[in-house]
Every structure is written in C-alpha cells, then in structure tokens.
Design a protein around this motif. Structure first.
Motif, PDB file in Angstrom:
ATOM      1  N   GLU A   7      29.581  38.982  53.050  1.00  0.00           N
ATOM      2  CA  GLU A   7      30.418  40.178  53.126  1.00  0.00           C
ATOM      3  C   GLU A   7      30.080  40.974  54.365  1.00  0.00           C
ATOM      4  O   GLU A   7      28.908  41.128  54.704  1.00  0.00           O
ATOM      5  N   VAL A   8      31.116  41.481  55.034  1.00  0.00           N
ATOM      6  CA  VAL A   8      30.939  42.510  56.056  1.00  0.00           C
ATOM      7  C   VAL A   8      31.930  43.603  55.700  1.00  0.00           C
ATOM      8  O   VAL A   8      33.138  43.443  55.868  1.00  0.00           O
ATOM      9  N   ASN A   9      31.424  44.690  55.152  1.00  0.00           N
ATOM     10  CA  ASN A   9      32.268  45.803  54.731  1.00  0.00           C
ATOM     11  C   ASN A   9      32.255  46.862  55.828  1.00  0.00           C
ATOM     12  O   ASN A   9      31.194  47.332  56.234  1.00  0.00           O
ATOM     13  N   VAL A  10      33.429  47.232  56.310  1.00  0.00           N
ATOM     14  CA  VAL A  10      33.550  48.231  57.362  1.00  0.00           C
ATOM     15  C   VAL A  10      34.034  49.535  56.739  1.00  0.00           C
ATOM     16  O   VAL A  10      35.086  49.574  56.103  1.00  0.00           O
ATOM     17  N   HIS A  11      33.247  50.593  56.919  1.00  0.00           N
ATOM     18  CA  HIS A  11      33.576  51.911  56.387  1.00  0.00           C
ATOM     19  C   HIS A  11      33.893  52.833  57.565  1.00  0.00           C
ATOM     20  O   HIS A  11      33.037  53.060  58.418  1.00  0.00           O
ATOM     21  N   GLY A  53      19.239  38.102  50.927  1.00  0.00           N
ATOM     22  CA  GLY A  53      18.455  37.266  50.036  1.00  0.00           C
ATOM     23  C   GLY A  53      17.818  36.156  50.850  1.00  0.00           C
ATOM     24  O   GLY A  53      17.631  36.289  52.056  1.00  0.00           O
ATOM     25  N   GLU A  54      17.509  35.059  50.190  1.00  0.00           N
ATOM     26  CA  GLU A  54      16.868  33.943  50.888  1.00  0.00           C
ATOM     27  C   GLU A  54      17.832  33.206  51.811  1.00  0.00           C
ATOM     28  O   GLU A  54      17.458  32.752  52.877  1.00  0.00           O
ATOM     29  N   LYS A  55      19.089  33.065  51.383  1.00  0.00           N
ATOM     30  CA  LYS A  55      20.035  32.255  52.155  1.00  0.00           C
ATOM     31  C   LYS A  55      21.307  32.984  52.555  1.00  0.00           C
ATOM     32  O   LYS A  55      22.113  32.441  53.288  1.00  0.00           O
ATOM     33  N   GLU A  56      21.517  34.195  52.043  1.00  0.00           N
ATOM     34  CA  GLU A  56      22.745  34.908  52.353  1.00  0.00           C
ATOM     35  C   GLU A  56      22.497  36.394  52.517  1.00  0.00           C
ATOM     36  O   GLU A  56      21.449  36.907  52.115  1.00  0.00           O
ATOM     37  N   THR A  57      23.465  37.069  53.133  1.00  0.00           N
ATOM     38  CA  THR A  57      23.316  38.499  53.389  1.00  0.00           C
ATOM     39  C   THR A  57      24.658  39.214  53.264  1.00  0.00           C
ATOM     40  O   THR A  57      25.713  38.602  53.444  1.00  0.00           O
ATOM     41  N   ARG A  58      24.583  40.491  52.933  1.00  0.00           N
ATOM     42  CA  ARG A  58      25.751  41.375  52.867  1.00  0.00           C
ATOM     43  C   ARG A  58      25.482  42.531  53.825  1.00  0.00           C
ATOM     44  O   ARG A  58      24.388  43.081  53.848  1.00  0.00           O
ATOM     45  N   ILE A  59      26.514  42.920  54.575  1.00  0.00           N
ATOM     46  CA  ILE A  59      26.334  43.953  55.594  1.00  0.00           C
ATOM     47  C   ILE A  59      27.410  45.015  55.441  1.00  0.00           C
ATOM     48  O   ILE A  59      28.587  44.692  55.305  1.00  0.00           O
ATOM     49  N   ASP A  60      26.987  46.282  55.468  1.00  0.00           N
ATOM     50  CA  ASP A  60      27.901  47.422  55.468  1.00  0.00           C
ATOM     51  C   ASP A  60      27.783  48.110  56.820  1.00  0.00           C
ATOM     52  O   ASP A  60      26.670  48.407  57.272  1.00  0.00           O
ATOM     53  N   VAL A  61      28.928  48.371  57.456  1.00  0.00           N
ATOM     54  CA  VAL A  61      28.969  48.988  58.772  1.00  0.00           C
ATOM     55  C   VAL A  61      29.734  50.302  58.664  1.00  0.00           C
ATOM     56  O   VAL A  61      30.857  50.318  58.168  1.00  0.00           O
ATOM     57  N   ASN A  62      29.128  51.398  59.116  1.00  0.00           N
ATOM     58  CA  ASN A  62      29.762  52.710  59.113  1.00  0.00           C
ATOM     59  C   ASN A  62      30.052  53.112  60.552  1.00  0.00           C
ATOM     60  O   ASN A  62      29.124  53.221  61.355  1.00  0.00           O
ATOM     61  N   VAL A  92      40.481  46.924  64.536  1.00  0.00           N
ATOM     62  CA  VAL A  92      39.069  47.169  64.862  1.00  0.00           C
ATOM     63  C   VAL A  92      38.177  46.629  63.744  1.00  0.00           C
ATOM     64  O   VAL A  92      37.179  45.954  64.006  1.00  0.00           O
ATOM     65  N   ALA A  93      38.541  46.907  62.498  1.00  0.00           N
ATOM     66  CA  ALA A  93      37.737  46.460  61.356  1.00  0.00           C
ATOM     67  C   ALA A  93      37.674  44.935  61.294  1.00  0.00           C
ATOM     68  O   ALA A  93      36.602  44.360  61.067  1.00  0.00           O
ATOM     69  N   PHE A  94      38.801  44.266  61.530  1.00  0.00           N
ATOM     70  CA  PHE A  94      38.840  42.800  61.505  1.00  0.00           C
ATOM     71  C   PHE A  94      37.949  42.221  62.610  1.00  0.00           C
ATOM     72  O   PHE A  94      37.200  41.272  62.383  1.00  0.00           O
ATOM     73  N   GLU A  95      38.021  42.809  63.796  1.00  0.00           N
ATOM     74  CA  GLU A  95      37.198  42.346  64.926  1.00  0.00           C
ATOM     75  C   GLU A  95      35.709  42.541  64.637  1.00  0.00           C
ATOM     76  O   GLU A  95      34.884  41.682  64.938  1.00  0.00           O
ATOM     77  N   ILE A  96      35.363  43.669  64.020  1.00  0.00           N
ATOM     78  CA  ILE A  96      33.960  43.924  63.651  1.00  0.00           C
ATOM     79  C   ILE A  96      33.491  42.872  62.653  1.00  0.00           C
ATOM     80  O   ILE A  96      32.403  42.310  62.805  1.00  0.00           O
ATOM     81  N   GLN A  97      34.297  42.604  61.634  1.00  0.00           N
ATOM     82  CA  GLN A  97      33.910  41.618  60.629  1.00  0.00           C
ATOM     83  C   GLN A  97      33.646  40.252  61.268  1.00  0.00           C
ATOM     84  O   GLN A  97      32.647  39.602  60.961  1.00  0.00           O
ATOM     85  N   ASN A  98      34.526  39.830  62.154  1.00  0.00           N
ATOM     86  CA  ASN A  98      34.360  38.524  62.803  1.00  0.00           C
ATOM     87  C   ASN A  98      33.128  38.479  63.697  1.00  0.00           C
ATOM     88  O   ASN A  98      32.328  37.543  63.617  1.00  0.00           O
ATOM     89  N   LYS A  99      32.960  39.492  64.560  1.00  0.00           N
ATOM     90  CA  LYS A  99      31.835  39.484  65.503  1.00  0.00           C
ATOM     91  C   LYS A  99      30.491  39.554  64.786  1.00  0.00           C
ATOM     92  O   LYS A  99      29.550  38.860  65.156  1.00  0.00           O
ATOM     93  N   VAL A 127      35.527  51.235  68.946  1.00  0.00           N
ATOM     94  CA  VAL A 127      34.454  51.864  68.190  1.00  0.00           C
ATOM     95  C   VAL A 127      33.896  52.999  69.055  1.00  0.00           C
ATOM     96  O   VAL A 127      33.328  52.760  70.119  1.00  0.00           O
ATOM     97  N   ALA A 128      34.080  54.243  68.610  1.00  0.00           N
ATOM     98  CA  ALA A 128      33.587  55.395  69.365  1.00  0.00           C
ATOM     99  C   ALA A 128      32.074  55.505  69.226  1.00  0.00           C
ATOM    100  O   ALA A 128      31.370  55.726  70.204  1.00  0.00           O
ATOM    101  N   GLU A 129      31.585  55.352  68.002  1.00  0.00           N
ATOM    102  CA  GLU A 129      30.150  55.412  67.750  1.00  0.00           C
ATOM    103  C   GLU A 129      29.854  54.921  66.345  1.00  0.00           C
ATOM    104  O   GLU A 129      30.747  54.771  65.520  1.00  0.00           O
ATOM    105  N   MET A 130      28.584  54.684  66.101  1.00  0.00           N
ATOM    106  CA  MET A 130      28.130  54.320  64.765  1.00  0.00           C
ATOM    107  C   MET A 130      27.863  55.607  64.002  1.00  0.00           C
ATOM    108  O   MET A 130      27.459  56.605  64.584  1.00  0.00           O
TER     109      MET A 130
END
Length: 140
Positions: free
Chosen positions: A119-123, A76-85, A97-104, A46-49
């Motif tokens: 969800e962890v969506n990597v863009h 929400g109350e019990k779950e979350t969705r995350i988008d990473v750029n 790299v995307a798979f490692e980001i999702q896991n970490k 990952v070079a940068e965000m």
C-alpha cells in the motif's frame, strides 16, 4: 574465502538479492521513509511534505532537511505499507500527483529494499497558494 562469498549473496536474474544464510536482515522503518521521501520529492506538483509540528521543529534545530518528514511506514519481514502526507501546489490535478507518488514510491522502495510494497496511501493535507500569490503580483 570464495565459498563464504557464494553463501552470503546469490544474485538472481531479476535483480533481486537473496540471502542464503543471513535471513535475519531487517531494514529500519526510518530508512524506508527516507527512500520514499526522496521519491516523493521528485514528483512535480508536490509543494512540500506535511510532517506536523514535531517534524518542523527537528528541521529548525538540526538545520537539515528531514527527508522522511510526512511519511509513516509500517513494515513486516517481507512487505511494507507507506502513508505519505503532502501539500500540493495550487492548480495541479491532485489525482495525477497522487498516482505518480504511488508509482515512484513503490518502485523506489521495492528496488532498494526488496520488500513488497502492498500500500502507498497519499494524504493531501493542504494546497500551497504560494504560486497563486506569485502570479497575482506579477500580473499587477
């Protein structure tokens, strides 16, 4: 006093904390974004965000690195969705790299907040050619 402590927090075997009387605790999306940002920063390749113009301006004005830059959280109350750029380094295999980001990110957020990450969506916003330029100058 001892009874109050027993009522507030009961530690379970799997490491999760359950709150018996206080069910209205809410973790801010910004907190989740910082946790995810720290996890992403640990991933090699990952070079940068990529946070866009507003994220860059806030870093310049405050003089601090914005750990939640490039991360969008919907929780929400019990779950979350995350988008990473992100911007990846040149020569790095993007799916790895995307798979490692999702896991970490999933492990870090679930461990620290107790929320289920659905969800962890990597863009991928770009490729940093800085390493490529450094290699070219060293070879000449």
């Amino acid at each position: 006093m001892e009874e109050e402590n027993k009522e507030v927090v009961a530690q379970e075997n799997n490491g999760e904390v359950s709150l018996e009387n206080n069910t209205n605790i809410r973790i801010a999306d910004d907190v989740i974004a910082v946790i995810a940002g720290v996890a992403v920063a640990e991933v090699p390749g990952v070079a940068e965000m990529s946070g866009g113009f507003a994220g860059g301006i806030s870093e310049v004005l405050s003089g601090k690195k914005n750990l939640s830059k490039g991360i969008k959280v919907e929780s929400g109350e019990k779950e979350t969705r995350i988008d990473v750029n992100i911007i990846v380094e040149y020569g790095i295999r993007i799916p790895d790299v995307a798979f490692e980001i999702q896991n970490k990110v999933k492990v870090a957020v679930e461990k620290m907040t107790g929320l289920k990450v659905v969800e962890v969506n990597v863009h991928i916003q770009g490729v940093s050619t800085q390493n490529m330029e450094n290699n070219n100058t060293n070879n000449n």
